[in-house]
Design a protein around this motif. Sequence first.
Motif, PDB file in Angstrom:
ATOM      1  N   ILE A  22       0.960  -1.228   0.059  1.00 28.35           N
ATOM      2  CA  ILE A  22      -0.047  -0.015   0.007  1.00 28.35           C
ATOM      3  C   ILE A  22       0.874   1.233  -0.058  1.00 28.35           C
ATOM      4  O   ILE A  22       1.844   1.256   0.741  1.00 28.35           O
ATOM      5  N   ILE A  23       0.716   2.072  -0.898  1.00 33.09           N
ATOM      6  CA  ILE A  23       1.313   3.470  -1.013  1.00 33.09           C
ATOM      7  C   ILE A  23       0.163   4.489  -0.783  1.00 33.09           C
ATOM      8  O   ILE A  23      -0.778   4.507  -0.992  1.00 33.09           O
ATOM      9  N   GLN A  24       0.767   5.802  -0.262  1.00 35.49           N
ATOM     10  CA  GLN A  24      -0.070   6.967  -0.360  1.00 35.49           C
ATOM     11  C   GLN A  24       0.841   8.086  -1.153  1.00 35.49           C
ATOM     12  O   GLN A  24       1.896   8.288  -0.889  1.00 35.49           O
ATOM     13  N   THR A  25      -0.092   8.639  -1.793  1.00 32.33           N
ATOM     14  CA  THR A  25       0.452   9.977  -2.625  1.00 32.33           C
ATOM     15  C   THR A  25       0.729  11.078  -1.690  1.00 32.33           C
ATOM     16  O   THR A  25      -0.200  11.473  -1.101  1.00 32.33           O
ATOM     17  N   VAL A  26       1.770  11.556  -1.907  1.00 36.79           N
ATOM     18  CA  VAL A  26       2.405  12.950  -1.088  1.00 36.79           C
ATOM     19  C   VAL A  26       2.456  14.105  -1.943  1.00 36.79           C
ATOM     20  O   VAL A  26       2.514  15.246  -1.726  1.00 36.79           O
ATOM     21  N   GLU A  27       2.574  13.928  -3.450  1.00 33.79           N
ATOM     22  CA  GLU A  27       2.916  15.133  -4.112  1.00 33.79           C
ATOM     23  C   GLU A  27       2.499  14.731  -5.640  1.00 33.79           C
ATOM     24  O   GLU A  27       2.465  13.432  -5.912  1.00 33.79           O
ATOM     25  N   VAL A  28       1.561  15.517  -6.334  1.00 30.85           N
ATOM     26  CA  VAL A  28       1.318  15.226  -7.644  1.00 30.85           C
ATOM     27  C   VAL A  28       1.802  16.663  -8.730  1.00 30.85           C
ATOM     28  O   VAL A  28       1.457  17.568  -8.158  1.00 30.85           O
ATOM     29  N   GLU A  29       2.434  16.445  -9.648  1.00 23.82           N
ATOM     30  CA  GLU A  29       2.697  17.656 -10.383  1.00 23.82           C
ATOM     31  C   GLU A  29       2.429  17.139 -12.037  1.00 23.82           C
ATOM     32  O   GLU A  29       3.010  16.267 -12.403  1.00 23.82           O
ATOM     33  N   VAL A  30       1.668  18.096 -12.806  1.00 19.30           N
ATOM     34  CA  VAL A  30       1.845  17.871 -14.155  1.00 19.30           C
ATOM     35  C   VAL A  30       2.782  18.773 -14.882  1.00 19.30           C
ATOM     36  O   VAL A  30       2.810  19.983 -14.803  1.00 19.30           O
ATOM     37  N   LEU A  31       3.808  18.121 -15.683  1.00 19.40           N
ATOM     38  CA  LEU A  31       4.707  18.959 -16.273  1.00 19.40           C
ATOM     39  C   LEU A  31       5.102  18.276 -17.324  1.00 19.40           C
ATOM     40  O   LEU A  31       5.091  17.162 -17.716  1.00 19.40           O
ATOM     41  N   PRO A  32       5.735  18.954 -18.587  1.00 18.64           N
ATOM     42  CA  PRO A  32       6.232  18.517 -20.024  1.00 18.64           C
ATOM     43  C   PRO A  32       7.346  17.496 -19.391  1.00 18.64           C
ATOM     44  O   PRO A  32       8.083  17.618 -18.604  1.00 18.64           O
ATOM     45  N   MET A  33       7.706  16.596 -20.163  1.00 18.83           N
ATOM     46  CA  MET A  33       8.588  15.480 -19.892  1.00 18.83           C
ATOM     47  C   MET A  33      10.076  15.773 -19.897  1.00 18.83           C
ATOM     48  O   MET A  33      10.893  15.588 -19.176  1.00 18.83           O
ATOM     49  N   ASN A  34      10.147  16.889 -20.584  1.00 18.02           N
ATOM     50  CA  ASN A  34      11.494  17.464 -20.876  1.00 18.02           C
ATOM     51  C   ASN A  34      11.844  18.642 -19.769  1.00 18.02           C
ATOM     52  O   ASN A  34      12.944  19.017 -19.634  1.00 18.02           O
ATOM     53  N   GLU A  35      10.864  18.624 -18.797  1.00 14.77           N
ATOM     54  CA  GLU A  35      10.883  19.514 -17.635  1.00 14.77           C
ATOM     55  C   GLU A  35      11.187  18.696 -16.500  1.00 14.77           C
ATOM     56  O   GLU A  35      11.100  19.249 -15.318  1.00 14.77           O
ATOM     57  N   VAL A  36      10.973  17.376 -16.223  1.00 18.53           N
ATOM     58  CA  VAL A  36      11.288  16.600 -15.313  1.00 18.53           C
ATOM     59  C   VAL A  36      12.534  16.601 -14.505  1.00 18.53           C
ATOM     60  O   VAL A  36      13.557  16.772 -15.338  1.00 18.53           O
ATOM     61  N   SER A  37      12.533  16.868 -13.457  1.00 15.25           N
ATOM     62  CA  SER A  37      13.988  17.019 -12.510  1.00 15.25           C
ATOM     63  C   SER A  37      14.633  15.801 -12.716  1.00 15.25           C
ATOM     64  O   SER A  37      13.910  14.702 -12.578  1.00 15.25           O
ATOM     65  N   GLU A  38      15.897  16.076 -12.536  1.00 14.01           N
ATOM     66  CA  GLU A  38      16.854  14.732 -12.208  1.00 14.01           C
ATOM     67  C   GLU A  38      16.556  14.075 -10.775  1.00 14.01           C
ATOM     68  O   GLU A  38      16.419  12.849 -10.667  1.00 14.01           O
ATOM     69  N   GLY A  39      16.143  15.016 -10.035  1.00 15.97           N
ATOM     70  CA  GLY A  39      15.779  14.271  -8.686  1.00 15.97           C
ATOM     71  C   GLY A  39      14.450  13.649  -8.808  1.00 15.97           C
ATOM     72  O   GLY A  39      14.521  12.567  -8.132  1.00 15.97           O
ATOM     73  N   PHE A  40      13.616  13.846  -9.575  1.00 18.45           N
ATOM     74  CA  PHE A  40      12.364  13.274  -9.631  1.00 18.45           C
ATOM     75  C   PHE A  40      12.552  11.757 -10.460  1.00 18.45           C
ATOM     76  O   PHE A  40      12.193  10.614 -10.018  1.00 18.45           O
ATOM     77  N   ALA A  41      13.664  11.940 -11.355  1.00 22.05           N
ATOM     78  CA  ALA A  41      13.940  10.610 -12.213  1.00 22.05           C
ATOM     79  C   ALA A  41      14.627   9.746 -11.165  1.00 22.05           C
ATOM     80  O   ALA A  41      14.496   8.475 -11.361  1.00 22.05           O
ATOM     81  N   LEU A  42      15.305  10.343 -10.522  1.00 23.14           N
ATOM     82  CA  LEU A  42      16.147   9.220  -9.725  1.00 23.14           C
ATOM     83  C   LEU A  42      15.232   8.726  -8.598  1.00 23.14           C
ATOM     84  O   LEU A  42      15.453   7.635  -8.097  1.00 23.14           O
ATOM     85  N   ALA A  43      14.247   9.336  -7.982  1.00 22.50           N
ATOM     86  CA  ALA A  43      13.081   8.966  -7.172  1.00 22.50           C
ATOM     87  C   ALA A  43      12.401   7.697  -7.676  1.00 22.50           C
ATOM     88  O   ALA A  43      11.725   7.059  -6.995  1.00 22.50           O
ATOM     89  N   GLU A  44      12.478   7.678  -9.102  1.00 20.34           N
ATOM     90  CA  GLU A  44      11.578   6.363  -9.827  1.00 20.34           C
ATOM     91  C   GLU A  44      12.499   5.401  -9.605  1.00 20.34           C
ATOM     92  O   GLU A  44      12.011   4.025  -9.547  1.00 20.34           O
ATOM     93  N   GLY A  45      13.899   5.143  -9.249  1.00 19.54           N
ATOM     94  CA  GLY A  45      14.677   4.178  -8.703  1.00 19.54           C
ATOM     95  C   GLY A  45      15.064   3.170  -9.656  1.00 19.54           C
ATOM     96  O   GLY A  45      15.449   2.053  -9.354  1.00 19.54           O
ATOM     97  N   GLU A  46      14.730   3.501 -11.046  1.00 18.76           N
ATOM     98  CA  GLU A  46      14.759   2.213 -11.930  1.00 18.76           C
ATOM     99  C   GLU A  46      16.225   2.265 -12.589  1.00 18.76           C
ATOM    100  O   GLU A  46      17.099   3.331 -12.756  1.00 18.76           O
ATOM    101  N   GLY A  47      16.609   1.115 -13.202  1.00 20.28           N
ATOM    102  CA  GLY A  47      17.647   0.596 -13.950  1.00 20.28           C
ATOM    103  C   GLY A  47      18.949   1.299 -13.101  1.00 20.28           C
ATOM    104  O   GLY A  47      19.067   0.911 -11.906  1.00 20.28           O
TER     105      GLY A  47
END
Length: 148
Positions: free
Chosen positions: A80-105
């Motif tokens: 079970i997870i709970q959403t703590v933040e939601v943001e709608v933005l262009p893919m080319n504006e996604v921050s490196e911090g967010f990308a790293l939080a996805e934890g993949e690869g």
Amino acid sequence: MNVKAELYWNEYWQGKEDKPKSVSAWQFGADPDYLAQLVMDGIKTATCSGYVFYGEENEPLPSVGDYSIILSSEDLPLAIIQTVEVEVLPMNEVSEGFALAEGEGDRTYTYWWDAHEKFFKEELDKIGHTFKEDMLLVCERFELIHVK
């Protein structure tokens, strides 16, 4: 929500006050079991999806405070997870911090971009859309509440 997910949800909240009225149950897109394991290991704390898919599937956007049951590739409830933040933005504006939080690869921005570009190209093609670097993404951060 399937029966097993509903049972898990009810068992988790048994004896606790303020049980939320709603919860969704879903699998991660590209590799449900691998991505769910990253969540359960505390590595993956974010996810994103193309904004267009919410409209195509007639699904509401996630909101802060939402609960979700993460399912395996066989639709078994895992966590079970709970959403703590939601943001709608262009893919080319996604921050490196967010990308790293996805934890993949290898947990780099380059890996995140390449994997997401490939995934979105395939999924958009299925619904007759074309990938664009500035396509809108629904970027969601979450916290792990419970592991089954």
